[in-house]
Each structure stands twice: as structure tokens, then as C-alpha cells.
Design an enzyme around this catalytic site. Structure first.
Site, PDB file in Angstrom:
ATOM      1  N   THR A  11       0.464  -1.330  -0.131  1.00 41.38           N
ATOM      2  CA  THR A  11      -0.208  -0.116  -0.033  1.00 41.38           C
ATOM      3  C   THR A  11       0.483   1.076  -0.480  1.00 41.38           C
ATOM      4  O   THR A  11       2.062   1.295   0.678  1.00 41.38           O
ATOM      5  CB  THR A  11      -0.788  -0.407   1.174  1.00 41.38           C
ATOM      6  OG1 THR A  11      -0.238   0.239   2.318  1.00 41.38           O
ATOM      7  CG2 THR A  11      -1.483  -1.366   1.784  1.00 41.38           C
ATOM      8  N   GLU A  17      -5.497  -4.025  -0.701  1.00 42.47           N
ATOM      9  CA  GLU A  17      -5.411  -5.197  -0.005  1.00 42.47           C
ATOM     10  C   GLU A  17      -6.655  -6.377  -0.706  1.00 42.47           C
ATOM     11  O   GLU A  17      -6.982  -6.901  -0.838  1.00 42.47           O
ATOM     12  CB  GLU A  17      -6.119  -4.556   1.624  1.00 42.47           C
ATOM     13  CG  GLU A  17      -5.128  -4.418   2.092  1.00 42.47           C
ATOM     14  CD  GLU A  17      -4.922  -2.815   1.565  1.00 42.47           C
ATOM     15  OE1 GLU A  17      -5.552  -2.562   0.622  1.00 42.47           O
ATOM     16  OE2 GLU A  17      -4.380  -1.687   2.766  1.00 42.47           O
ATOM     17  N   TRP A  77     -20.584  12.635  12.650  1.00 38.95           N
ATOM     18  CA  TRP A  77     -19.303  12.533  11.638  1.00 38.95           C
ATOM     19  C   TRP A  77     -19.744  13.815  10.613  1.00 38.95           C
ATOM     20  O   TRP A  77     -20.687  14.256  10.246  1.00 38.95           O
ATOM     21  CB  TRP A  77     -19.481  11.175  10.487  1.00 38.95           C
ATOM     22  CG  TRP A  77     -18.582  10.179  11.752  1.00 38.95           C
ATOM     23  CD1 TRP A  77     -18.232  10.449  13.173  1.00 38.95           C
ATOM     24  CD2 TRP A  77     -18.197   9.126  11.594  1.00 38.95           C
ATOM     25  NE1 TRP A  77     -17.398   9.295  13.172  1.00 38.95           N
ATOM     26  CE2 TRP A  77     -17.623   8.063  12.517  1.00 38.95           C
ATOM     27  CE3 TRP A  77     -18.893   8.084  10.499  1.00 38.95           C
ATOM     28  CZ2 TRP A  77     -17.005   7.215  13.041  1.00 38.95           C
ATOM     29  CZ3 TRP A  77     -18.462   6.655  10.350  1.00 38.95           C
ATOM     30  CH2 TRP A  77     -17.741   6.343  11.461  1.00 38.95           C
ATOM     31  N   LYS A 133     -14.889  14.999  13.821  1.00 41.36           N
ATOM     32  CA  LYS A 133     -15.453  13.930  14.591  1.00 41.36           C
ATOM     33  C   LYS A 133     -16.203  14.964  15.555  1.00 41.36           C
ATOM     34  O   LYS A 133     -15.440  15.351  15.783  1.00 41.36           O
ATOM     35  CB  LYS A 133     -15.270  12.865  15.385  1.00 41.36           C
ATOM     36  CG  LYS A 133     -14.803  12.072  14.189  1.00 41.36           C
ATOM     37  CD  LYS A 133     -14.020  10.712  15.168  1.00 41.36           C
ATOM     38  CE  LYS A 133     -13.135   9.079  13.739  1.00 41.36           C
ATOM     39  NZ  LYS A 133     -12.324   9.777  13.064  1.00 41.36           N
TER      40      LYS A 133
END
Ligand code: ADP
Length: 539
Positions: free
Chosen positions: A182, A325, A441, A436
């Protein structure tokens, strides 16, 4: 039923036997080179001989540092089909990350395009396990005179000319075929190892009609690099089904890509949003009638971009979602036939989603703490978690693995999304990027998209800043287009009515450029450290 192993040799054999006449075109500095799967297969077998002659271990890691080319496709198959493991080094990683991953993977040999010699040469002495460096002459760049001490320097074509073709055989489908790291927005990159089986199944999934539908009649242009997330499986799929391939080489300029689409009669052209933003104006006056799909993902695909393609080419963008992934394709945004008669507005809205999970992938959107599914109301958000035969189970030799997987075996993607009543998922943000505020959110992505809709804004990124009462509040970092002026008040006025009132950023700062990661995504990490001690104005 029989239990023949699902290995890449099967794809290789098909291309060699059934499609020897089909073409692979590579754009190079001196023009387009044309080869066929027949020639490619013969050379790939000889490349297997080269790996033997160099003494690469039976399961050794073979690194590449190259553009999308027919040679890179030889390297996509010779190492895995001879039992070794292809490791594509991402040429855009930072130097210390490249050193880390080459040593972590214990690469034994690295194949480098000559045009990239300059980039990798200073690092060679830090690659502790590399014994051979093979330069692939792509007609431009420096001529190296020596590699680092303990490393032998070779020329690709010279090695190939003197090598014997080998027979390929892989008995165990669970054997490693390739690996990618990654790009690591925090800490060192993490390695993902793909097995023959996972690659096989992912390839077949990419060939299903409800995903990208790669088929023999396609001419596929993977603008998405072979050094990042397996070129979205398109290189494997093209070989598996015998599709024509157009490899863009190093010139990824909008003009060059637009010319390839028109002149090579490309049917499927895949790339990240920034590529398609650049190419759009270059399509004026060009014949793009060969195109049947423009897969796009890697970061949010603006609805306006998809609509602009629909207007110009008749073909909206086909949004896909995934990550290193997940091999990487995990969802694709097709319109269900039961929704096909919806208004153009609604259809554009569906296309701005990441679609539905591919067949083979289970996805759930859950509250990340309690792991309870969020309601399918298109509003409540949670983390997307996925599992399936081409989803990673762990990171390669990495003690950070447990943080990324749930106890019941799902990959925590770190992407926050909603799901609607039809099953369409929409990315709201990355978990680490949501603001947050007071237990709720705020989507940084949505705020950015709205701000970037302002005609005077070139780029915008939103980050959370510590706040004594709310925990965090949004700060908008805005880059103004050249020659324009803009004020905080104008930005906030533009947002009013477009987002909930409590989402309005507490402040707007103007910056020269949004810092980017190695693969061109906004680097919120860098922005956060730059504004770590920023004092928001008190109301
Ligand atoms: P990196 O973490 O190095 O950027 P990847 O290239 O694997 O690694 O990127 C995967 C991430 O890219 C996903 O987790 C997601 O945040 C983002 N992404 C991929 N496709 C989309 C999409 N269609 N819309 C929004 N974000 C996307």
C-alpha cells in the site's frame, strides 16, 4: 469434480495457444511498438529461463520498476508461472519507502525501465538482498554504467537472447504469485501477497459483465499503472481472454492518452479521476466511438466528471472501488435494469456511488465499534468491511495486521460509506479523515466536493481541528485558481444550503497547494501536521 489448481499458467497457456495473433501495443518515446501474444509468450518463457540463469530462488521475489509496457507484461507472468513472486515497486513511492519495501520483501532482482534509472539508481545500495539489476531499454533516460557493489548489471534483451525457454508449471494454487505494498499514508507501507488462486478468481470477476466485462473483443488501455494495485486486474484479464492491449508507456499526458484511444480503437480505458479530468478537453473533435467503458476509481469520482463524459462521448464513467488489499476491484457501479428508466438526474446520482459488491465479495457497512449493520437508508454511515477469496487475510510479515481485520475475519477497509435501499454504496470518507464533531461525523469528502464546485477554487481539502467543546471542527484549506481572488465569506456563502449548517467549516485558510501522497491523493496527514496547532476562531 476435479480439482485442477487455479494458477496463472492457465491464462498464459490460453493466450499462447488460442490468441497468438492478437496484438499488444506499447507507446514508447520513439513511437508505438507492436507485438503479439505469440511473440510475448515465447519471450515470457525465455524470461523464465533468465530467472533460472540468474539463480533466482525457486520462490524468490522479482521486483519491477517500470511503466505499463509489453515487457512489464512478460514480467507479470514469468516469475509467477515459474513459481516465483512478482513484486511491483511503485515508482512514485518516497525513496525511504522504496528501500523499506525492497528489503522487507527481500527482492533478489529488480527489472528497471531505462527511463527510470535516474530515480532508482541512488537507492540500489540500500537494497540489501538485490543481487541483479536488469535494465529494460525503453529508448530514453540514462545509460547506467554500474550497479551498487554486490549487484550485477544486465541488459534485458541481451539476457533474453541467450536464454532457453522454459516449461511453466505451478502445482499449488495457494502459492504466492505477486505482491504489492500500500502506498502507506501513515507509517511504512504494508505488503499484500496475492496467491495464484486469488488472482485467478479476481481475474474472472473482472471479466464478468456486471463488473468490467473484459472480453476477447476488447482493446484494453490500462492507464492505471501496473506498479500499483495490479493495474486493477486488467493486464491479467486481457491475457486470460485474449483481449487486445494498449500499453501507454511513460507518456501519460492527456494528449497521448486521447490519441491512443482514438488511433488504437480502444474499447476499455481505465484510470483514476485525475487522468480523466485531464483527458476530457483533449477528446474534442476526436472519434471515441470505439469506447464501451471508462472504469475509474482510486478516489472519489465527481458526479460532474461522469456527466461531462456522458455528454461528450455518450459514455458516463464506470465507477469502481477497491484497494490494494482487495486485489483491487471490490465493487462496480452499474445501473440495475430495474432502475434503468429513472430520470437522468437519478441515474447520474447512482453513478456517483461505488455500486454494489462484485460477485465473490461480501461487503457489510457496520458501526465500527459494535459491528452492527447500519440501516440501508442511504444516510447512516459506517465502515465498509469486506471478505472474499481475493480479499487479504493479513499483511505480509507485519505486526500491524490485527488492527485491520475483525475477529470474525473481515477486512476493515477504513472507508466510511452509506448503503441505500437498492444496495448501492456511497463513500462518505476515510475513517481517519472524517471530522468527528460532538459525536457526529462530518464528511470531509462531501465538503471538499462542494467547495471544489466553486468556479474560483482549484483544490480544497478539509481536516478536523481540535475543539474544546465539539472534539473536532472542520477547517477548509482552499487553493484558489490562478488569477482569481476569493474570501472566507464567499466560500462559506457558497456552502450554505449545500450542506447542513453544523457542517460549515469553522474557518477557511488559503494555501498554495494541497500536499499529495505518492499516488497523487490528497495527503491529509501532511495537512494535519501543518495545522496541528491552528487556533480556530471562537464564535
Ligand atoms: P492507498 O491507501 O495507498 O491510497 P489504495 O490505492 O489501495 O491505497 O487505495 C485504496 C483507497 O482508495 C480506498 O480505501 C478508498 O479510500 C480509495 N478509493 C478507491 N476507490 C474509490 C472510489 N471509487 N471512491 C472513493 N474512494 C475510493
Amino acid at each position: 469434480m476435479q480439482d485442477t489448481p487455479l494458477t496463472l499458467t492457465h491464462f498464459f497457456d490460453r493466450a499462447e495457444r488460442l490468441f497468438p495473433e492478437k496484438e499488444i501495443v506499447t507507446a514508447t518515446a520513439s513511437g508505438r511498438e507492436r507485438t503479439t501474444y505469440g511473440t510475448w509468450a515465447e519471450r515470457t518463457r525465455r524470461l523464465g529461463g533468465v530467472l533460472d540463469a540468474l539463480g533466482i530462488s525457486p520462490d524468490g521475489r522479482v521486483a519491477t520498476f517500470g511503466w505499463n509496457t509489453a515487457r512489464h507484461l512478460e514480467l507479470y507472468f514469468a516469475p509467477p508461472c515459474s513459481g516465483r513472486v512478482l513484486h511491483t515497486l511503485n515508482i512514485r513511492l518516497f525513496p525511504e519507502q522504496l528501500t523499506y519495501i525492497a528489503n522487507h520483501a527481500e527482492d533478489e532482482v529488480v527489472f528497471v525501465d531505462r527511463s527510470l534509472v535516474k530515480l532508482i539508481w541512488p537507492l540500489l545500495e540500500t537494497f540489501k538482498t538485490v543481487r541483479h539489476v536488469v535494465v529494460m531499454d525503453d529508448g530514453t533516460g540514462d545509460q547506467p554504467d554500474a550497479a551498487a557493489p554486490g549487484q550485477e548489471l544486465h541488459d534485458y534483451e541481451t539476457l533474453l537472447a541467450s536464454a532457453e525457454p522454459v516449461e511453466f508449471a505451478v502445482a499449488d494454487e495457494n502459492q504466492a504469485a505477486s505482491m504489492c505494498y500500500t502506498s502507506g499514508t501513515t507509517g511504512n507501507p504494508k505488503g499484500v501477497v496475492y496467491s495464484h488462486r486469488s488472482t485467478w478468481l479476481h481475474t474472472i470477476a473482472v471479466m464478468t459483465m456486471d463488473s468490467i466485462g473484459a472480453s476477447e473483443s476488447d482493446v484494453i488501455l490500462p492507464v492505471v499503472p501496473m506498479f500499483h494495485a495490479n493495474a486493477w486486474g486488467l493486464a491479467h484479464a486481457a491475457v486470460a481472454c485474449g483481449a487486445g492491449l494498449v500499453m501507454p508507456g511513460p507518456d501519460l499526458s492527456p494528449k497521448a492518452i486521447a490519441a491512443l484511444i482514438e488511433e488504437e480503437r480502444v474499447t476499455v480505458a481505465a484510470g483514476v479521476p485525475t487522468i480523466w479530468m485531464g483527458v476530457l478537453p483533449e477528446l474534442d473533435g476526436r472519434d471515441t466511438s470505439s469506447l464501451r467503458a471508462i472504469p475509474c476509481g482510486g478516489s472519489a469520482v465527481p458526479r460532474a466528471l461522469s456527466e461531462a463524459y456522458r455528454q461528450k462521448t455518450g459514455l458516463p464513467i464506470l465507477q469502481a472501488w477497491g484497494m490494494t488489499e482487495t486485489s483491487p476491484v471490490a465493487s462496480v457501479g452499474h445501473i440495475k435494469s430495474s432502475l434503468a428508466t429513472r430520470s437522468p438526474e437519478e441515474l447520474a446520482d447512482i453513478r456517483s456511488s461505488i455500486g454494489m459488491p462484485l460477485i465473490g465479495v461480501d461487503a457489510r457497512i457496520v458501526n465500527p465499534v459494535e459491528l452492527t449493520p447500519v440501516p440501508a437508508d442511504g444516510e447512516t454511515s459506517g465502515e465498509i468491511q469486506v471478505r472474499g477469496p481475493w480479499i487479504a487475510r493479513e499483511y505480509y510479515n507485519d505486526d500491524r495486521s490485527p488492527q485491520s481485520f475483525t475477529d470474525d475475519g473481515w477486512l476493515k477497509t477504513g472507508d466510511v460509506a452509506t448503503v441505500d435501499e437498492h444496495g448501492y454504496m456511497r463513500i462518505v470518507d476515510r475513517t481517519k479523515d472524517v471530522v468527528k464533531s460532538g459525536g457526529e461525523w462530518i464528511s470531509s469528502v462531501e465538503l471538499e466536493n462542494e467547495i471544489m464546485g466553486h468556479p474560483k477554487v482549484a483544490e480544497a481539502a478539509v481536516i478536523g481541528i481540535k475543539h474544546p467543546k465539539w472534539g473536532e471542527r472542520p477547517l477548509a484549506c482552499v487553493v484558489v485558481k490562478d488569477g482569481e481572488t476569493l474570501t472566507k465569506e464567499e466560500v462559506l456563502a457558497h456552502l450554505e444550503g449545500r450542506v447542513a449548517k453544523w457542517w460549515l467549516p469553522d474557518d477557511v485558510v488559503f494555501i498554495d497547494e494541497v500536499p499529495k501522497t505518492s499516488v497523487g491523493k490528497f495527503s491529509k496527514k501532511d495537512l494535519r501536521s501543518r495545522f496541528e496547532d491552528y487556533a480556530l476562531p471562537t464564535a
